[in-house]
Design a protein around this motif. Structure first.
Motif, mmCIF file in Angstrom:
data_model
loop_
_atom_site.group_PDB
_atom_site.id
_atom_site.type_symbol
_atom_site.label_atom_id
_atom_site.label_comp_id
_atom_site.label_asym_id
_atom_site.label_seq_id
_atom_site.Cartn_x
_atom_site.Cartn_y
_atom_site.Cartn_z
ATOM 1 N N LEU A 165 -29.788 20.051 -6.943
ATOM 2 C CA LEU A 165 -31.162 19.554 -6.853
ATOM 3 C C LEU A 165 -31.241 18.301 -5.990
ATOM 4 O O LEU A 165 -32.088 18.219 -5.091
ATOM 5 N N LEU A 166 -30.366 17.348 -6.242
ATOM 6 C CA LEU A 166 -30.433 16.099 -5.479
ATOM 7 C C LEU A 166 -30.134 16.320 -4.006
ATOM 8 O O LEU A 166 -30.702 15.646 -3.142
ATOM 9 N N ASP B 212 -34.186 15.235 -1.278
ATOM 10 C CA ASP B 212 -34.594 14.305 -0.221
ATOM 11 C C ASP B 212 -35.362 14.994 0.894
ATOM 12 O O ASP B 212 -36.091 14.341 1.650
ATOM 13 N N GLY B 213 -35.195 16.313 1.030
ATOM 14 C CA GLY B 213 -35.979 17.030 2.026
ATOM 15 C C GLY B 213 -37.464 16.961 1.736
ATOM 16 O O GLY B 213 -38.288 17.027 2.651
ATOM 17 N N LEU C 185 -28.259 12.000 -11.734
ATOM 18 C CA LEU C 185 -29.596 11.509 -11.409
ATOM 19 C C LEU C 185 -29.604 10.033 -11.055
ATOM 20 O O LEU C 185 -30.426 9.573 -10.257
ATOM 21 N N ALA C 186 -28.684 9.285 -11.641
ATOM 22 C CA ALA C 186 -28.602 7.843 -11.373
ATOM 23 C C ALA C 186 -28.278 7.552 -9.908
ATOM 24 O O ALA C 186 -28.545 6.450 -9.418
ATOM 25 N N GLN C 187 -27.725 8.523 -9.200
ATOM 26 C CA GLN C 187 -27.415 8.321 -7.785
ATOM 27 C C GLN C 187 -28.676 8.228 -6.933
ATOM 28 O O GLN C 187 -28.631 7.726 -5.813
ATOM 29 N N ARG C 188 -29.793 8.722 -7.460
ATOM 30 C CA ARG C 188 -31.011 8.775 -6.647
ATOM 31 C C ARG C 188 -32.223 8.117 -7.314
ATOM 32 O O ARG C 188 -33.143 7.659 -6.637
ATOM 33 N N CYS C 189 -32.238 8.062 -8.637
ATOM 34 C CA CYS C 189 -33.418 7.600 -9.364
ATOM 35 C C CYS C 189 -33.224 6.169 -9.851
ATOM 36 O O CYS C 189 -32.150 5.803 -10.316
#
Length: 431
Positions: free
Chosen positions: A318-319, A323-324, A350-354
């Motif tokens: 998902l991650l 970003d697309g 999720l912590a990598q992006r949120c």
């Protein structure tokens, strides 16, 4: 009784069948198939940890473009039980669904060993497809003892293998893979997804070799082959590639059997005796994107995206694709998780992006509490807030991120289901 009332009654019966729990085995399903007089038809059977639902629906769309009447059976449902059964690209209507459930119920309740919910739904799907040319079936759990394996298939598909449902399938990816690969038929065709690890790919080839099955290595679709590669996302490009390989394998199997197309010409022809090329098949499948609950934008200012990623492997995919759609927008996640998943693992991804999480819960009896999800989020360094109501959680996340940001709603299909149909009977389903 109105169609909606009949459908509600059908859903209540299906919910009652959850009391039987998960009972792996094929005897009940075979007995139900025999009692209903279900006939065999050309079948694609999909197994895997992630990617099955998308690939099933995309494969059916391609087969329809090839001129065949195709049915698709997926699980779990996004809004209502009827959403699991697609004919001509659309879920069954309330009236059709209720009528088929009544037929299954009459036969099921007369059996010595009453089938469970998934078995009953599988039978409903098989009845819905009885006048069609082909069917594409997604396994519910594993493969070897899954109800869908009571149906002989022509093409088998392995989409992915990860650690999930260990209580039923095994403690290692190799054990889980063998449970899934048990669906490979003697003389069948096994389609392998491009993301499989080399040891699992070798294992799959060994199983296929033992059964005299042909192996097809699928490849992800190149961005240049799609109208909107960013909206499709990397994981859907893989799913499209797998769906294309599976659809072509089934069309080839029908042609080798001498099955005519609907126009009396080439098997699977689009109406003029000529089979569609890859570009036409891909265009037909891409037209179905985004699928409900799969990288699906449902709001703007801020952007709100929902995806039913429910384990670590799915969260990573998902991650990669997220970003697309979202670009570099700051993101707050709304997360609910079930009690048989890996909360720390999913939230660590999720912590990598949120930048923060709004933890919530759903009506699913297996859903973790908002407090449990929040504690797991804080343990991996995420700022965590709680909301007991799914819609309240999304509203809070929207306020936190602002119109220039984004909200990512994820963690389980039941979260997407409750966001769409709060308070419905099917929202309380455990599966």
């Amino acid at each position: 009784m109105t169609a909606s009332a009949s459908a509600a009654d059908a859903e209540r019966w299906l919910l009652e069948l959850e009391n039987f729990g998960i009972r792996p085995g094929l005897d009940r399903m075979r007995a139900l198939i025999e009692a209903l007089g279900v006939r065999r038809r050309p079948t694609v059977h999909l197994v895997g940890t992630n990617g099955k639902t998308s690939t099933t629906l995309l494969c059916a769309a391609m087969l329809e473009r090839a001129g065949l009447r195709a049915g698709a059976y997926v699980s779990p449902h996004v809004e209502r039980f009827a959403d699991r059964i697609h004919v001509a690209g659309a879920p069954l209507s309330d009236e059709r669904f209720a009528g088929l459930v009544a037929r299954v119920r009459a036969r099921a309740e007369a059996l010595a060993d009453v089938p469970g919910q998934f078995e009953a739904l599988t039978a409903v799907a098989l009845l819905a497809f009885e006048e069609l040319d082909v069917q594409v079936l997604e396994a519910g759990l594993g493969g070897r003892l899954d109800a869908t394996n009571a149906v002989r298939s022509d093409v088998q598909v392995l989409t992915s293998v990860g650690l999930d449902h260990q209580a039923w399938l095994g403690d290692t990816v190799e054990e889980i893979a063998l449970e899934k690969l048990a669906v490979v038929e003697e003389g069948g065709t096994l389609v392998l997804a491009p993301g499989l690890e080399p040891p699992l790919r070798a294992l799959a080839r060994t199983v296929a070799g033992d059964r005299g099955a042909r192996v097809v290595e699928a490849a992800a679709v190149a961005p240049s082959q799609l109208r909107d590669p960013l909206a499709a996302g990397g994981f859907q490009r893989e799913n499209l590639g797998v769906a294309l390989a599976a659809a072509k394998a089934l069309l080839e199997a029908r042609a080798s059997d001498g099955a005519p197309g609907l126009d009396g010409g080439t098997a699977g022809g689009p109406g003029d005796g000529e089979p569609p090329d890859d570009a036409q098949l891909l265009a037909a499948a891409e037209a179905r994107l985004p699928l409900r609950g799969r990288l699906e934008p449902i709001g703007h200012d801020p952007l709100v995206v929902v995806d039913a990623a429910h384990n670590v492997q799915a969260a990573r995919a998902l991650l990669t694709a997220y970003d697309g759609l979202a670009g570099d927008r700051p993101t707050v996640a709304v997360v609910a998780l079930l009690d048989d998943k890996d909360p720390a693992g999913v939230l660590e991804v999720l912590a990598q992006r949120c930048r923060a999480v709004v933890a919530t819960t759903t009506a699913n009896p297996r859903s973790l509490s908002a407090g449990q999800v929040a504690a797991a989020a804080e343990a991996v360094g995420l700022e965590a807030h709680t909301a007991e109501d799914v819609r309240a959680a999304v509203d809070l996340a929207r306020r936190m991120t602002g119109v220039e940001g984004a909200v990512l709603v994820t963690g389980t299909t039941s979260l997407v289901r409750e966001l769409r149909t709060p308070g419905s009977a099917s929202a309380r389903s455990r599966f």
